[in-house]
Every structure is written in C-alpha cells, then in structure tokens.
Motif scaffolding. Structure first.
Motif, PDB file in Angstrom:
ATOM      1  N   TYR A 182     -21.908   4.449 -20.769  1.00 20.76           N
ATOM      2  CA  TYR A 182     -22.814   5.261 -21.587  1.00 20.76           C
ATOM      3  C   TYR A 182     -22.681   6.749 -21.225  1.00 20.76           C
ATOM      4  O   TYR A 182     -22.758   7.616 -22.098  1.00 20.76           O
ATOM      5  CB  TYR A 182     -24.256   4.802 -21.410  1.00 20.76           C
ATOM      6  CG  TYR A 182     -24.677   3.695 -22.358  1.00 20.76           C
ATOM      7  CD1 TYR A 182     -24.561   3.853 -23.736  1.00 20.76           C
ATOM      8  CD2 TYR A 182     -25.208   2.495 -21.883  1.00 20.76           C
ATOM      9  CE1 TYR A 182     -24.954   2.859 -24.607  1.00 20.76           C
ATOM     10  CE2 TYR A 182     -25.597   1.486 -22.753  1.00 20.76           C
ATOM     11  CZ  TYR A 182     -25.471   1.665 -24.111  1.00 20.76           C
ATOM     12  OH  TYR A 182     -25.851   0.681 -24.984  1.00 20.76           O
ATOM     13  N   CYS A 183     -22.483   7.049 -19.964  1.00 17.83           N
ATOM     14  CA  CYS A 183     -22.291   8.450 -19.564  1.00 17.83           C
ATOM     15  C   CYS A 183     -21.037   9.028 -20.212  1.00 17.83           C
ATOM     16  O   CYS A 183     -21.033  10.182 -20.671  1.00 17.83           O
ATOM     17  CB  CYS A 183     -22.209   8.560 -18.044  1.00 17.83           C
ATOM     18  SG  CYS A 183     -23.794   8.347 -17.200  1.00 17.83           S
ATOM     19  N   LYS A 184     -19.988   8.237 -20.248  1.00 18.12           N
ATOM     20  CA  LYS A 184     -18.763   8.685 -20.912  1.00 18.12           C
ATOM     21  C   LYS A 184     -19.023   8.960 -22.389  1.00 18.12           C
ATOM     22  O   LYS A 184     -18.516   9.935 -22.960  1.00 18.12           O
ATOM     23  CB  LYS A 184     -17.664   7.632 -20.767  1.00 18.12           C
ATOM     24  CG  LYS A 184     -17.157   7.431 -19.362  1.00 18.12           C
ATOM     25  CD  LYS A 184     -16.166   6.264 -19.309  1.00 18.12           C
ATOM     26  CE  LYS A 184     -15.795   5.909 -17.876  1.00 18.12           C
ATOM     27  NZ  LYS A 184     -14.931   4.686 -17.827  1.00 18.12           N
ATOM     28  N   LEU A 185     -19.806   8.094 -23.012  1.00 20.16           N
ATOM     29  CA  LEU A 185     -20.142   8.286 -24.422  1.00 20.16           C
ATOM     30  C   LEU A 185     -20.953   9.561 -24.613  1.00 20.16           C
ATOM     31  O   LEU A 185     -20.695  10.344 -25.541  1.00 20.16           O
ATOM     32  CB  LEU A 185     -20.925   7.070 -24.932  1.00 20.16           C
ATOM     33  CG  LEU A 185     -21.430   7.145 -26.378  1.00 20.16           C
ATOM     34  CD1 LEU A 185     -20.266   7.267 -27.366  1.00 20.16           C
ATOM     35  CD2 LEU A 185     -22.286   5.916 -26.714  1.00 20.16           C
ATOM     36  N   LEU A 186     -21.931   9.787 -23.753  1.00 16.35           N
ATOM     37  CA  LEU A 186     -22.752  10.992 -23.856  1.00 16.35           C
ATOM     38  C   LEU A 186     -21.909  12.248 -23.666  1.00 16.35           C
ATOM     39  O   LEU A 186     -22.134  13.275 -24.327  1.00 16.35           O
ATOM     40  CB  LEU A 186     -23.894  10.950 -22.853  1.00 16.35           C
ATOM     41  CG  LEU A 186     -24.971   9.877 -23.084  1.00 16.35           C
ATOM     42  CD1 LEU A 186     -26.016   9.921 -21.984  1.00 16.35           C
ATOM     43  CD2 LEU A 186     -25.633  10.028 -24.443  1.00 16.35           C
ATOM     44  N   GLU A 187     -20.945  12.194 -22.774  1.00 19.39           N
ATOM     45  CA  GLU A 187     -20.038  13.333 -22.588  1.00 19.39           C
ATOM     46  C   GLU A 187     -19.275  13.626 -23.875  1.00 19.39           C
ATOM     47  O   GLU A 187     -19.102  14.780 -24.270  1.00 19.39           O
ATOM     48  CB  GLU A 187     -19.070  13.041 -21.441  1.00 19.39           C
ATOM     49  CG  GLU A 187     -19.715  13.117 -20.072  1.00 19.39           C
ATOM     50  CD  GLU A 187     -18.786  12.635 -18.963  1.00 19.39           C
ATOM     51  OE1 GLU A 187     -17.605  12.337 -19.263  1.00 19.39           O
ATOM     52  OE2 GLU A 187     -19.239  12.552 -17.813  1.00 19.39           O
ATOM     53  N   GLU A 188     -18.833  12.565 -24.522  1.00 21.93           N
ATOM     54  CA  GLU A 188     -18.115  12.728 -25.788  1.00 21.93           C
ATOM     55  C   GLU A 188     -19.034  13.310 -26.857  1.00 21.93           C
ATOM     56  O   GLU A 188     -18.656  14.207 -27.609  1.00 21.93           O
ATOM     57  CB  GLU A 188     -17.565  11.358 -26.219  1.00 21.93           C
ATOM     58  CG  GLU A 188     -16.446  11.425 -27.217  1.00 21.93           C
ATOM     59  CD  GLU A 188     -15.783  10.066 -27.453  1.00 21.93           C
ATOM     60  OE1 GLU A 188     -15.096   9.928 -28.481  1.00 21.93           O
ATOM     61  OE2 GLU A 188     -15.963   9.152 -26.611  1.00 21.93           O
ATOM     62  N   ILE A 189     -20.260  12.817 -26.911  1.00 23.12           N
ATOM     63  CA  ILE A 189     -21.231  13.301 -27.901  1.00 23.12           C
ATOM     64  C   ILE A 189     -21.575  14.765 -27.648  1.00 23.12           C
ATOM     65  O   ILE A 189     -21.764  15.546 -28.591  1.00 23.12           O
ATOM     66  CB  ILE A 189     -22.511  12.430 -27.854  1.00 23.12           C
ATOM     67  CG1 ILE A 189     -22.215  11.015 -28.380  1.00 23.12           C
ATOM     68  CG2 ILE A 189     -23.643  13.066 -28.661  1.00 23.12           C
ATOM     69  CD1 ILE A 189     -23.333  10.014 -28.128  1.00 23.12           C
ATOM     70  N   SER A 190     -21.643  15.147 -26.388  1.00 24.63           N
ATOM     71  CA  SER A 190     -22.070  16.511 -26.052  1.00 24.63           C
ATOM     72  C   SER A 190     -21.117  17.573 -26.586  1.00 24.63           C
ATOM     73  O   SER A 190     -21.491  18.738 -26.731  1.00 24.63           O
ATOM     74  CB  SER A 190     -22.223  16.654 -24.539  1.00 24.63           C
ATOM     75  OG  SER A 190     -20.959  16.632 -23.905  1.00 24.63           O
ATOM     76  N   SER A 191     -19.888  17.175 -26.903  1.00 21.09           N
ATOM     77  CA  SER A 191     -18.915  18.142 -27.411  1.00 21.09           C
ATOM     78  C   SER A 191     -19.206  18.563 -28.842  1.00 21.09           C
ATOM     79  O   SER A 191     -18.598  19.497 -29.352  1.00 21.09           O
ATOM     80  CB  SER A 191     -17.498  17.559 -27.326  1.00 21.09           C
ATOM     81  OG  SER A 191     -17.358  16.454 -28.208  1.00 21.09           O
ATOM     82  N   PHE A 192     -20.143  17.893 -29.495  1.00 19.94           N
ATOM     83  CA  PHE A 192     -20.434  18.193 -30.900  1.00 19.94           C
ATOM     84  C   PHE A 192     -21.476  19.286 -31.073  1.00 19.94           C
ATOM     85  O   PHE A 192     -21.874  19.592 -32.188  1.00 19.94           O
ATOM     86  CB  PHE A 192     -20.885  16.929 -31.636  1.00 19.94           C
ATOM     87  CG  PHE A 192     -19.792  15.909 -31.762  1.00 19.94           C
ATOM     88  CD1 PHE A 192     -18.668  16.171 -32.526  1.00 19.94           C
ATOM     89  CD2 PHE A 192     -19.873  14.703 -31.099  1.00 19.94           C
ATOM     90  CE1 PHE A 192     -17.653  15.239 -32.631  1.00 19.94           C
ATOM     91  CE2 PHE A 192     -18.862  13.768 -31.199  1.00 19.94           C
ATOM     92  CZ  PHE A 192     -17.738  14.027 -31.959  1.00 19.94           C
TER      93      PHE A 192
END
Length: 756
Positions: A182-192
């Motif tokens: 989930y942290c990896k996913l949040l990192e990906e989302i944060s780029s938006f």
C-alpha cells in the motif's frame, strides 16, 4: 460553502448495463473489449451524476467488474497457486466464478448486508506484489474528465481480517507486507499532485475487536500517513459505531474519519476525541442502506447536534456507507403507487438530499429549486406519517392475540413419525428448490403481467415447465423432488406480491454479487396474507409423481432481511406479521397433502448485529418468528430450512433452537469445516451439506462428489445426512444443472453401495 462526501456509488448501471455485458462476455457473445467499453461509459456517467449534484468528494476505484475485495486481492498480488498460470480477465473471473480446472474462491456476505464478496485466501507462504494498474487507470480517467476523485481502497486490516487462512496461520502475520505494498501504491499516487484524498475502507473496525487487532491500527496508519504529504488519508467505517478504533485513529496523522451516524449512534461518544484531534469528521447522515426519503430537517438537527462538539468547519456531510446497497434511481418507476414513490429515495435521489442537507446545514443561500425541493421533502415525510395505507388494525389484533407460537411435538417424536410416513433412504437426495429460470419462462411471466397472453396460456406454460422438472428429476433418481419455481421471479418478491403491505418496483435492482442483481420488495405497511400463495402449484407438481414433492416457502427473517423494511416500526414486529402469514401457508399446504415443506432462511445470518451486545436480542426474535412460521406443522409434516453463507460456529445453538427437522447449508466452497461444528455440539436434526457449488458454472465429476460425500460421512452418520447442491439452481443453465445433478445421484448410489 457546503461540503459533502459520498462513500461510494453503485456500479451495475441504472439499467443493469454491466450485468448484461458481463453475461454476454461469459457466454462468448462479445469479447472483453466490449466489457471495458461499457464499464468506462458507466464510470463517466456515474461521476458526472455526482458532479452535477455538487458532490465535493467523488470516488474512483469504487467500480468493479465483480467485487472490490477480489480487486484488492489482484491489487496486492495475493493470487492462489491454482490460478497462477492464468492472466488478465481469465484470471480475474476464474478466481470469482471458477473454471474448468480451478475451483472458485469462497464467497460470503459483506458484514450484515446482502452483498457478497470474494474471500481472499492467505497462507503463511503468501507473497504480495503490487499491481496498481486498475487503481491508477481509473484515477487518470476521472482526471481526464476534469473530475478530481478520491481513491477508494479496502483497508489493510479489513482485507486481512476478512481473508481466509488456508493453513491455519494468522492472516495478520502479513500485515507489514500488505502495508508495504500500500505504501508503494501511495507513492505512485502522490506523483499526481497535491491533496489527493485516499479513502481506506475499514468496516471491520465496527465489530468487537480484540486487543491484538486494535494494536495494529496506530502503526499501520502512522506508516501510511507518512508516505507523502501530498496525500490526505480518510479511514471510513460504516454499519455500526467504531469507537475503539476511532480513539486510536485520532492519534495518527490521517486527515479524516468517516463515521456512520445512521446505524452507529454510539459514534456520538467519540466526538470529543475527534474535536481534540482537530481531525475532519465525515458525518454519515444520509442512509446508504435503506430507501426511505430523508427527513431533511431531522438530518440537519442531527448535524447541529454533532456540531455542538466538533467544529462545523471540520465536518463533511456524507452518506452513511456506499450507495452500492440501494437501487440506482426512481426515474423509471412509472407504475409505482404515487404516494409510496413520494416516500422513497434511491442513489441518485440521495445525491440531491445530500446537497440540500449540506446547503441548509452550512447556511448556504438556497435557490428557488432548493426551496421547492425542501418543501416537497417536508410534505412527503408528513404524508407518510399520516397515510392510512400503512396501518392494518385487523392484523395488529391477530398478532396481539396469538396463543400458539411453536410446534408442540419434540424432534425425536417428529422424526420417527416422519421416517415412517415418508420412508426415504439414508443419504436422501434432493435440491434446494429452484431450477433454471430460462428466457422462455421469464418471458412467460413478463407477458402475463403485461396482459399480452391469457391466464390459461400462462398457466399452461408453467405446467409444462413443472412437468419437465418432475420428469427430469424422476429420470435421474432424485429421492425428493421440487416443482422448480417457474412461477416465481424471486424467492422474496414472489411472496411479497401476494402479501398486503408490500410494494414493488420495476427497475430498483441492487447488486448481490458479480452480475447477480436482486430487486428487493418495499415493506411499507402492516403485512397480512389474504389467500394461499403456493398451494395450487405444489399440488399440481405432486399430482405428476408418486415421489415426495417439497413445498417451498421463504421464511419471515429472510423476507425481512432481503427487503427494504419500513423504518417507522421495529423490525421484530414486522417479522412477526410475516411469520403469521407463512404459518397459515404451511397449514394450507399440509392440509392439501404436502407434508414436506421447506421454509428457507437463507438470510438468517446476515441480519445479525455486528456488535455482540446486540446479538441476543436479534437471535431471540428471529428464532421466535421462525418457530411461529412453522408452528402449525403436524407431527408428520417435515420442516426443512436452508441457510446461505453462514459461519455456524458462533450460532449453532441458535440453529438448534430453530428446531427445523432438516437444515441444508452451503459448504461446497469451504469443505467440511462448517459441518464439524454440528458433530461437536451433538446436533440431532438431519443436515444437507451442499456437495457442489452452484455459483460456478463448473460441473463436478462423479468421482469428485463421491469423495465429498465420503468426507461428509467422516463427520456425521449416513442416517443424519441429506445430499443436495449448496443452493438453488435458478441462476444456472440447464445443461450444467442436468449433468451436475446426474453426477450427484450417481455419486450417492456408489457411496450407498459401498456402505452396504
């Protein structure tokens, strides 16, 4: 400025577009590109509805081709080994529905709703690997439409808590691994960009949690909150209060808490904690589970009460849960009684309610249209209170004067009389009740309702279907037959149409699982039965065979739990009115010579309160009303019941108290674990564990079912066992039903021969 929030939105489509394209894909009529096209159009439409309704926080990733828990299993890469050679949509639907070589994953009820989720399978050796494609693509889709959505995710603690351990290991052993993904996913989302809202659904928090699970909350949400300052994390709970979890969450760095103030009134007890933490409170005041129109003035009063503690600037007005659990819109209900229609609010209408409630609460200037809608809301709620359609003094007096509330004979005496009367073999074979609802039989009902065919033609077609059902069952050697239920559109709606106090819609479909939708009746007033409901059709079926034909009824608790129930009367009182109606039907059936009668309580378990403190009260009135419904059965009338998706360990004593002569249960996807509890408690009554899964198109072999029956015999003796599928067969197609039942009977005959 008013601020509002929707937990989630229905995805099946206002005309069940997703259902139709999925079933076309599964039958090979279209390819998956068509499914994707329809899904994308639905998402765009659903977002636009919410945007036009001035919803501030609209969800992405609440859409699913089948189920959000299944989506989360894919997201986290927790794929069971038997599916590891499959990919993409073949993998996805095989996990949900099974395939030629793979048994489907288990499916069970989502808390105390009629929605089903696919149960993740976890072992100590499960590995997790992020597959963020769906989440990211859907978020980008909304951005392309200039709609800034929040992203909905199943929370890690709920995901593991609702998972099934396949090796008896602790599913929470993997909490750190799941949080890492989930942290990896949040990192990906944060780029938006900044201020992306991510909603973690944690409905598990509304249950009675032990200290071990509670101890996970702070480290999990501290870690998730620290991934990026670009992300605002919401933890959403619903269906009850979540006070223990809330007291922990206020001490993390999450942005907001979504709490249910419709079904979780005790959430008021933690408002001081929320105030002290300066967290945003997403106050669920619009009922996401029932269809009655909000009383806007009362909802505003409720919010004002909350605002006496929590700063108004820190409040968002919300639905109590996802609107997945209510029908899509009232727009197509052109034939519904005008008064009753004026009392209702479905998903799209609840968006309007949400807008009005938030505008009044935040003292925003009202338009002329707003004022008109508020006046209409006030009038509708007043007319419902004063309506003469709701109250029936005659049935109220009957309920108050009841003397016989349960059968007078004990099971040991009943089963002896029944065995002498019916003379069925050990390992008696039967089905749960329904047979496939073919396009022709559906058309026959539709045409009759539309008056395009005569009653004689309609009944002739029904009789022909019954004839074929009886003939087929006799040909394969089933012991106890059923008439197939061709006259019934639904196991609840059919009875509701023949009872007073019910209303029906044309298009108010609600997703149950995958493409399966139900159209719950509306219980708006006092319930009574004026005439027999099933007797003529069961008598006709019995006249076509010398074998036993079961009468098929739906029990009072299931009718209640699978309906939208009036909210102006206690549920137990509504159930008692239904139970009296069913009791009279049982009496008419046995007097007509139908001495084996199944009173299904498929939804008995799903009505259970989520908090232990409320369970005893529910069990007491639910059992009392089932016993009332069969109270007129004579000593040699055998009462069957059926239960779906029930974890029986915690309710086995309640099942015993129901005192049915035979209970059939769903065990095909979960092996013998559910059955063992019957042996452990010394259960006396007879049991029909499902030997094959009807929710999958897969046809089990004779050898497979022989093994299944032999496994059952390791738990209970053959004298106590019935053999049947694990649920009704209405959703299956005839070729698979015929082959599966033929294999089932062959398997029983092999086992009987081996046991001689």
């Amino acid at each position: 400025m008013s601020k509002n929030y929707v937990i989630g939105f229905p995805r099946i489509g206002e005309k069940r577009e997703l259902k139709k394209v999925l079933e076309s894909f599964w039958s090979g009529e279209v390819d998956f590109n068509e499914v994707e096209y329809v899904a994308n159009e639905l998402k765009k439409r659903h977002w636009s509805y919410q945007k036009r309704a001035k919803v501030n926080f609209i969800s992405s990733n609440d859409f699913s081709y089948y189920d959000n828990m299944l989506d989360t299993t894919i997201l986290l890469g927790a794929i069971p080994k038997r599916f590891e050679n499959l990919e993409d949509e073949e993998l996805y639907f095989a996990m949900a529905r099974g395939s030629k070589d793979c048994v489907a994953m288990e499916m069970t009820k989502w808390f105390n709703t009629n929605y089903h989720y696919i149960v993740p399978e976890i072992s100590k050796n499960t590995t997790f690997k992020l597959n963020s494609k769906k989440v990211i693509e859907e978020y980008k889709q909304s951005k392309d439409l200039a709609i800034n959505t929040k992203i909905n995710l199943v929370g890690p603690i709920t995901f593991l808590g609702l998972s099934k351990s396949i090796d008896n290991s602790d599913t929470y052993f993997h909490i750190n691994s799941v949080v890492e993904e989930y942290c990896k996913l949040l990192e990906e989302i944060s780029s938006f960009g900044s201020d992306v809202v991510v909603q973690f659904d944690e409905p598990l928090f509304v249950k009675d949690l032990d200290s071990k699970i509670l101890s996970l909350i702070k480290p999990v949400y501290d870690k998730l909150s620290l991934v990026s300052t670009n992300i605002k994390i919401v933890v959403a709970t619903y269906f009850e209060h979540s006070n223990e979890a809330t007291k922990i969450l206020v001490n993390t760095n999450i942005w907001a808490l979504a709490l249910d103030f419709v079904y979780g009134s005790k959430n008021f007890e933690v408002l001081e904690d929320i105030k002290a933490s300066n967290k945003v409170l997403i106050a669920g005041v619009v009922d996401g589970r029932n269809v009655w129109k909000s009383d806007i003035s009362k909802k505003v009063e409720l919010l004002e009460k909350i605002a006496k503690v929590v700063n108004k600037e820190n409040i968002l007005v919300s639905t109590s849960c996802s609107l997945l659990h209510v029908p899509f819109t009232l727009e197509y209900e052109l034939s519904l009684d005008k008064d009753i229609k004026s009392w209702l609010s479905f998903a799209k209408e609840k968006l309007v309610e949400l807008k009005l409630i938030s505008k009044v609460f935040f003292e925003e200037e009202l338009t002329l249209e707003d004022k008109s809608l508020l006046k209409e809301n006030e009038q509708s709620n007043r007319s419902r209170k004063e309506s003469t359609k709701i109250h029936n003094k005659k049935i109220q007096n009957k309920i108050n004067s009841l003397e016989i509330l349960e059968r007078k004979d004990i099971f040991e005496d009943r089963i002896k009389a029944q065995r002498e009367y019916f003379k069925y073999e050990d390992l008696a074979t039967t089905t749960i009740g329904s047979f496939p609802q073919t396009p022709e039989i559906r058309k026959n009902r539709r045409d009759f309702k539309a008056s395009t065919i005569s009653k004689d033609e309609y009944e002739l077609n029904i009789k022909e279907y019954i004839n074929d059902c009886i003939s087929f069952q006799e040909s394969i050697g089933l012991d106890v037959l059923v008439h197939g239920e061709p006259e019934r559109n639904d196991m609840v709606e059919y009875f509701g149409e023949l009872l007073e106090g019910f209303a029906f819609t044309k298009n108010a479909w609600v997703q149950s699982y995958g493409s399966r939708c139900v159209k719950p009746p509306l219980i708006f007033g006092d319930v009574s039965r004026e005439n027999p409901m099933t007797v003529e059709w069961i008598k006709y079926a019995q006249s076509k065979t010398n074998k036993i034909v079961k009468g098929m009824l739906t029990g009072p608790v299931t009718i209640l739990n699978w309906s939208f129930v009036r909210d102006d009367k206690p549920r137990n009182e509504v159930a008692k009115q239904i139970a009296l109606a069913i009791a009279n039907e049982v009496d008419d059936l046995q007097n007509a010579g139908i001495k084996m009668i199944q009173v299904d309580e498929a939804a008995f378990k799903e009505g259970y309160p989520l908090r232990k403190e409320n369970i005893k009260e529910y069990e007491n009135w639910a059992v009392e009303n089932f016993k009332l419904s069969v109270s007129k059965a004579k000593i040699d009338t055998q009462i069957h019941t059926h239960m779906c998706y029930s974890q029986f360990n915690d309710i086995i004593k309640t099942i015993e108290a129901m005192d049915a002569d035979v209970i059939s249960i769903e065990t095909a996807r979960s092996g013998n674990e559910l059955l063992k509890i019957f042996k452990e408690v010394g259960y006396k009554q007879e049991v029909g564990p499902g030997v094959y899964d009807i929710h999958s198109p897969r046809i089990p072999s004779v050898e497979e079912m022989v093994k299944q029956i032999e496994a059952l015999l390791e738990v209970l003796p053959k004298e106590q066992l019935w053999i049947n599928p694990d649920c009704g067969l209405k959703t299956r197609k005839w070729p698979e039903v015929k082959q599966s039942l033929e294999n089932m009977v062959k398997a029983v005959n092999i086992v009987r021969e081996n046991k001689k």
